[in-house]
Structure formats: structure tokens, C-alpha cells
Design an enzyme around this catalytic site. Structure first.
Site, PDB file in Angstrom:
ATOM      1  N   GLU A 115      38.909  42.860  53.638  1.00 56.08           N
ATOM      2  CA  GLU A 115      39.847  42.800  52.501  1.00 56.08           C
ATOM      3  C   GLU A 115      39.624  41.539  51.662  1.00 56.08           C
ATOM      4  O   GLU A 115      39.572  41.608  50.433  1.00 56.08           O
ATOM      5  CB  GLU A 115      41.305  42.805  52.997  1.00 56.08           C
ATOM      6  CG  GLU A 115      41.727  44.053  53.746  1.00 56.08           C
ATOM      7  CD  GLU A 115      41.696  45.323  52.909  1.00 56.08           C
ATOM      8  OE1 GLU A 115      41.554  45.255  51.680  1.00 56.08           O
ATOM      9  OE2 GLU A 115      41.795  46.410  53.509  1.00 56.08           O
ATOM     10  N   ASN A 130      38.194  41.374  47.826  1.00 56.01           N
ATOM     11  CA  ASN A 130      38.951  40.746  46.728  1.00 56.01           C
ATOM     12  C   ASN A 130      38.072  39.798  45.926  1.00 56.01           C
ATOM     13  O   ASN A 130      38.110  39.804  44.694  1.00 56.01           O
ATOM     14  CB  ASN A 130      40.145  39.955  47.288  1.00 56.01           C
ATOM     15  CG  ASN A 130      41.380  40.817  47.435  1.00 56.01           C
ATOM     16  OD1 ASN A 130      41.397  41.975  47.060  1.00 56.01           O
ATOM     17  ND2 ASN A 130      42.427  40.238  47.996  1.00 56.01           N
ATOM     18  N   ARG A 154      41.055  50.901  43.628  1.00 59.87           N
ATOM     19  CA  ARG A 154      41.713  49.964  44.519  1.00 59.87           C
ATOM     20  C   ARG A 154      43.135  50.428  44.806  1.00 59.87           C
ATOM     21  O   ARG A 154      43.729  51.152  44.023  1.00 59.87           O
ATOM     22  CB  ARG A 154      41.746  48.554  43.907  1.00 59.87           C
ATOM     23  CG  ARG A 154      40.417  48.036  43.403  1.00 59.87           C
ATOM     24  CD  ARG A 154      39.350  47.978  44.485  1.00 59.87           C
ATOM     25  NE  ARG A 154      39.819  47.340  45.701  1.00 59.87           N
ATOM     26  CZ  ARG A 154      39.390  47.658  46.924  1.00 59.87           C
ATOM     27  NH1 ARG A 154      38.505  48.615  47.092  1.00 59.87           N
ATOM     28  NH2 ARG A 154      39.850  47.039  47.964  1.00 59.87           N
TER      29      ARG A 154
END
Lengths: 148, 106
Positions: free
Chosen positions: A49, A53, A107
């Protein structure tokens, strides 16, 4: 500040093909702490994650540097920092809200929520125009300390 | 990520296998949309039995699939979800929107 027992530092370009490598490297490093399978999966998920990002949000139109530092601290605590020198997060509170995303249709807006639920602690430092550092900590329950 | 497709009587089964991260999800979402557009199914079943790793990119894929099926007035289910993927789905609360079952065939 906890004393570090061991650490690694990696740097790679913000290409999505490096996501798998980054989470595997973090999981392999953590394996010396003798984690359970669930703990290994938690680490892989949270790193995936944070690295995603950096790739999607820090450098939306360019390739930049992402660095990953993993550290074993006294008390069998794993600390992982993912740092970029990208565009930064203007509003961290908003970014942490579930379902909030600026990443478009691909997303889900659940990245920080998943990092929070899979790790024990999550801190985000960001300066617009300068970059973001995400630091996560997790106590690995299976051993009393980080040394074999 | 590999996706195998089967259709029967306007039921569409997609069997996903491999790691479903942001890198893989871009192509997987495109493939899913093409499959739904071609089959126009009444019911979509996503078999996650072969998904060895998933992050929130998998949640984005599920939300997209749900939107595709809502547009067709159809239904969707997810089956054979492995423990790591299930914990990601639970953390995201996706079970409130999408039916996740353990056993399933078209």
C-alpha cells in the site's frame, strides 16, 4: 527512540513493477524476527500500500526515487519507512479517510485504512512539493527480542 | 495475474490467479470490463481461489466489477477468497457491498 538491532535500506524508481519486489524484500528482512504467516502477510500488504501510494500519488507524471527502510528495534518491533521526494500530500487528515482518493477509478481510497489495520502504528509526514514519509511499526509477537 | 473466463447461460465466471496489486490491477480491470462488455452477464462470479496476494488495488477491481454489474442490473459474487485477501476485504468493509461466499460454481 528505540535502539536498532538491524536494518536495511533500499532505493528504487517509482515503477509499478517494483511493488512486488519491495514487499518481498521487506518480508524477507522481517523473516529473521520469526514472524507468523499472518504477520508476514500483514507486512507485505502494508508495504504494498505505501509503495503504491508513492508510485501513484507522489510521482503521478514522472518517475522518481522511492526509498524503503526496514529496521528491527529492541522489543521485537519492526519499523518500516517508505519515503519519496514527490509532490506531497496537501491534507493528510483527508487522505487518511476511508474511500478518499485522488487516484481515479483504478484506486479504492483504502490504502491508509489497510496500513492502519495491518500494522500497529502509522505516522505520515508530508511537505507539499518536497515529499512524503510513511512510517509503520509492528510488534512481532512470536519472539521476545529481535536477536537470534 | 492471469484471468480465465467461462460463460454459460449469461453467467460469467472469471477465475483470477496470481498477485493482485496495483501493477497487475491495471490490466486485470481492463480485462474484466472487456469480458463483461462481451458477455453482458446476468450474474458475475469472481473466483479468487488462485489469488495469492491482494492489496487495496483488488478492492478497486471489485468496486469496478460491482459498478459494471449494477449498470447491467445484474448480480455479482466473489468466492474461494484466501485468508490474506479476505483480511484486506474485511479491513475495507467490502462485504457490505459485495457478496463474498466460500463455495461457488456458476
Amino acid at each position: 527512540m528505540r535502539k536498532s538491532v538491524n536494518y536495511i535500506r533500499l532505493e528504487f524508481p517509482s515503477r509499478s513493477s517494483n511493488e512486488g519486489f519491495a514487499r518481498m524484500a521487506a518480508a524477507c528482512f522481517a523473516s529473521q524476527m520469526d514472524p507468523t504467516l499472518n504477520e508476514v502477510e500483514d507486512i507485505k500488504t502494508a508495504v504494498s500500500e505505501a509503495v503504491t501510494n508513492a508510485i501513484v500519488h507522489a510521482y503521478p507524471d514522472s518517475i522518481g526515487k522511492v526509498s524503503l527502510k526496514a529496521k528491527i528495534c529492541e522489543g521485537n518491533i519492526l519499523e518500516i519507512s517508505i519515503k519519496d521526494a514527490g509532490k506531497g500530500i496537501p491534507n493528510i487528515d483527508k487522505a487518511r479517510q476511508p474511500m478518499f482518493t485522488t487516484g481515479g477509478d483504478g484506486r479504492s481510497g483504502m490504502g491508509f485504512t489497510i496500513m492502519e489495520s495491518f500494522m500497529d502504528a502509522l505516522t505520515i509526514h508530508s511537505t507539499p512539493g518536497r515529499g512524503t514519509t510513511v512510517t509503520m511499526r509492528k510488534k512481532i509477537a512470536s519472539r521476545a527480542n529481535g536477536q537470534r | 495475474m492471469d484471468i480465465k473466463m467461462q460463460t454459460a447461460d449469461r453467467n460469467l465466471l472469471l477465475e483470477l490467479s496470481g498477485e493482485l496489486d496495483h501493477h497487475a490491477a491495471k490490466d486485470a480491470i481492463r480485462e474484466l470490463e472487456l469480458a463483461v462488455d462481451a458477455a453482458l452477464p446476468r450474474r458475475l462470479l469472481l473466483d479468487f481461489g488462485g489469488v495469492t496476494f491482494m492489496d487495496s488495488s483488488g478492492i478497486a477491481l471489485l468496486l469496478r466489477a460491482k459498478r459494471c454489474m449494477d449498470a447491467l442490473d445484474g448480480s455479482m459474487q466473489v468466492c474461494h477468497v484466501q485468508p490474506q485477501a479476505k483480511r484486506v476485504m474485511d479491513a475495507a468493509g467490502i462485504g457490505r457491498l459485495i457478496h463474498i461466499k466460500q463455495e461457488g460454481t456458476v
